[in-house]
Motif scaffolding. Structure first.
Motif, short mmCIF file in Angstrom:
data_model
loop_
_atom_site.label_atom_id
_atom_site.label_comp_id
_atom_site.label_asym_id
_atom_site.label_seq_id
_atom_site.Cartn_x
_atom_site.Cartn_y
_atom_site.Cartn_z
N LEU A 5 0.40 -1.19 -0.08
CA LEU A 5 0.31 0.10 0.33
C LEU A 5 0.93 1.05 -0.02
CD1 LEU A 5 -2.88 -1.12 2.46
CD2 LEU A 5 -2.82 -0.59 0.09
N GLY A 6 2.14 1.18 0.18
CA GLY A 6 2.92 2.09 -0.07
C GLY A 6 2.94 3.19 1.28
N ILE A 7 2.55 2.40 2.55
CA ILE A 7 2.46 3.11 4.39
C ILE A 7 3.70 2.65 5.14
CG2 ILE A 7 0.98 2.91 5.83
CD1 ILE A 7 -1.49 2.08 4.34
N PRO A 8 4.40 4.17 4.76
CA PRO A 8 5.08 3.52 6.16
C PRO A 8 4.97 3.12 8.05
CG PRO A 8 4.76 6.08 5.14
CD PRO A 8 3.96 5.49 4.85
N LEU A 9 6.44 2.63 7.82
CA LEU A 9 5.43 1.40 8.95
C LEU A 9 6.34 2.32 10.06
CD1 LEU A 9 4.49 -0.99 10.63
CD2 LEU A 9 6.38 -2.38 9.23
N VAL A 10 6.12 2.01 11.40
CA VAL A 10 7.18 2.69 12.38
C VAL A 10 7.19 1.07 13.33
CG1 VAL A 10 7.80 3.99 14.43
CG2 VAL A 10 6.86 5.28 11.87
N VAL A 11 8.42 1.15 13.43
CA VAL A 11 8.69 -0.38 14.24
C VAL A 11 9.87 0.14 15.43
CG1 VAL A 11 9.81 -2.20 14.31
CG2 VAL A 11 8.88 -1.07 12.24
N ILE A 12 9.06 -0.15 16.73
CA ILE A 12 9.58 0.18 17.89
C ILE A 12 10.72 -0.98 18.74
CG2 ILE A 12 9.47 1.37 20.28
CD1 ILE A 12 8.34 3.28 18.26
N ASN A 13 12.10 -0.39 18.13
CA ASN A 13 12.94 -1.67 18.80
C ASN A 13 12.50 -2.73 19.59
OD1 ASN A 13 14.11 -1.37 15.64
ND2 ASN A 13 15.99 0.01 16.68
N ARG A 14 13.49 -3.52 19.91
CA ARG A 14 13.37 -4.55 21.21
C ARG A 14 13.81 -3.64 21.93
NH1 ARG A 14 13.17 -10.67 19.35
NH2 ARG A 14 11.90 -11.04 17.73
N PRO A 15 13.31 -3.75 23.53
CA PRO A 15 14.51 -3.08 25.01
C PRO A 15 15.52 -4.29 24.78
CG PRO A 15 11.69 -3.52 25.02
CD PRO A 15 12.41 -4.03 24.23
N LYS A 16 16.62 -3.15 24.85
CA LYS A 16 17.85 -4.13 25.16
C LYS A 16 17.82 -4.73 26.62
CE LYS A 16 20.11 -1.79 21.25
NZ LYS A 16 19.21 -1.06 21.04
N ILE A 17 18.47 -5.61 26.52
CA ILE A 17 18.53 -6.63 28.44
C ILE A 17 19.75 -7.59 27.77
CG2 ILE A 17 17.44 -8.38 30.22
CD1 ILE A 17 14.81 -7.30 29.14
N ASP A 18 21.00 -7.54 29.05
CA ASP A 18 21.69 -8.75 28.87
C ASP A 18 21.90 -9.93 29.39
OD1 ASP A 18 24.25 -9.81 28.74
OD2 ASP A 18 25.32 -8.40 30.44
N TYR A 19 21.05 -10.76 28.32
CA TYR A 19 20.74 -12.18 29.04
C TYR A 19 21.96 -12.79 28.83
CZ TYR A 19 16.28 -10.94 27.07
OH TYR A 19 14.66 -9.95 26.63
#
Length: 271
Positions: free
Chosen positions: A237-251
């Motif tokens: 559809l040509g619609i921008p997608l904003v992706v919120i990155n995963r929180p960084k955790i030191d597993y």
């Protein structure tokens, strides 16, 4: 560890995701899971709806409700937890951090089962990666846009101040808590849709077109969270997608391989 101690110790599976349901199912089957290894397992989830997804067996119990730090300590003692398999949602950072801290202090084996991230691939979707919701809110990404938020009900209050600067729509889970949170965050009933995943590409596309969406905000929640479908529809559809990155955790250690997670359980059963 003695045979008596083997019987007393339990495995804690931090659930609430489709992957945790798959893990519980795999472990409970006679072909090498809990049923064979005879490892008592307690799964923790936060809602009764999630509880219903897990098949209960003599060795598999499900506990419903959130755990704070004080309750977690009591839970670990009462359940006699001897190992932790963390298959919680990628954004459920609080329980993961508490579990890691508890595992370190009690010297309990811990493994993080992390769902695979969706790779960009070759589609032509305009994907905007942001490190946090605050980055999104502080920027001009939402201004005067018709925005579909697929970010979970807990994040909706963050967007309250944007209700007069953009036309916001929310897709949430069909639960009383989710709907109440959306309404309290300023979403009118005609701008809320309650659906339980998975959402097909056809339905996703129809919804975006029906609401004349010009921007979609989602989390980097992987295939299980429908991120791949959103990328595909956004490209079409040509619609921008904003992706919120995963929180960084030191597993301490992590895997995205079901076989590795099951091997962790087998090794624990032999320890």
């Amino acid at each position: 560890m003695s045979k008596v101690e083997d019987i007393e110790k339990r495995l804690w599976l931090i659930g609430g995701t489709s992957e945790s349901v798959e893990l519980a199912s795999a472990m409970a089957t006679p072909a090498g899971g809990i049923a064979t290894l005879r490892i008592p397992c307690t799964v923790t989830v936060t809602t009764p709806a999630a509880e219903a997804l897990y098949a209960k067996t003599p060795n598999l119990q499900v506990r419903v409700g959130c755990l704070d730090s004080a309750q977690l300590d009591e839970f670990l003692q009462q359940q006699k937890i001897g190992a932790i398999l963390d298959a919680s949602h990628p954004y459920a950072v609080e329980i993961s951090r508490m579990a890691i801290t508890a595992a370190n202090s009690r010297q309990i084996p811990y493994l993080r089962f992390e769902r695979r991230e969706v790779k960009a691939g070759d589609n032509t979707a305009e994907v905007i990666y942001l490190e946090s919701f605050q980055t999104l809110l502080d920027g001009n990404y939402l201004n005067q846009e018709r925005v579909l938020l697929t970010v979970g009900y807990k994040a909706l209050p963050l967007f309250r101040d944007w209700q007069n600067r953009a036309i916001l729509f929310a897709r949430i889970l069909p639960s009383v808590t989710s709907v109440e949170s959306a309404i309290a965050s300023g979403f009118t009933c005609d701008r809320i849709i309650a659906l339980r995943p998975p959402v097909t590409a056809e339905l996703e596309k129809a919804l975006w077109l029906h609401w004349d969406i010009s921007l979609v905000v989602t989390k980097a929640s992987g295939v299980a969270g429908g991120e791949d479908v959103k990328r595909m529809v956004a490209a079409e559809l040509g619609i921008p997608l904003v992706v919120i990155n995963r929180p960084k955790i030191d597993y301490p250690q992590q895997t995205s391989d079901l076989a590795v997670a099951l091997e962790f359980c087998r090794n624990y059963s032999k320890s």
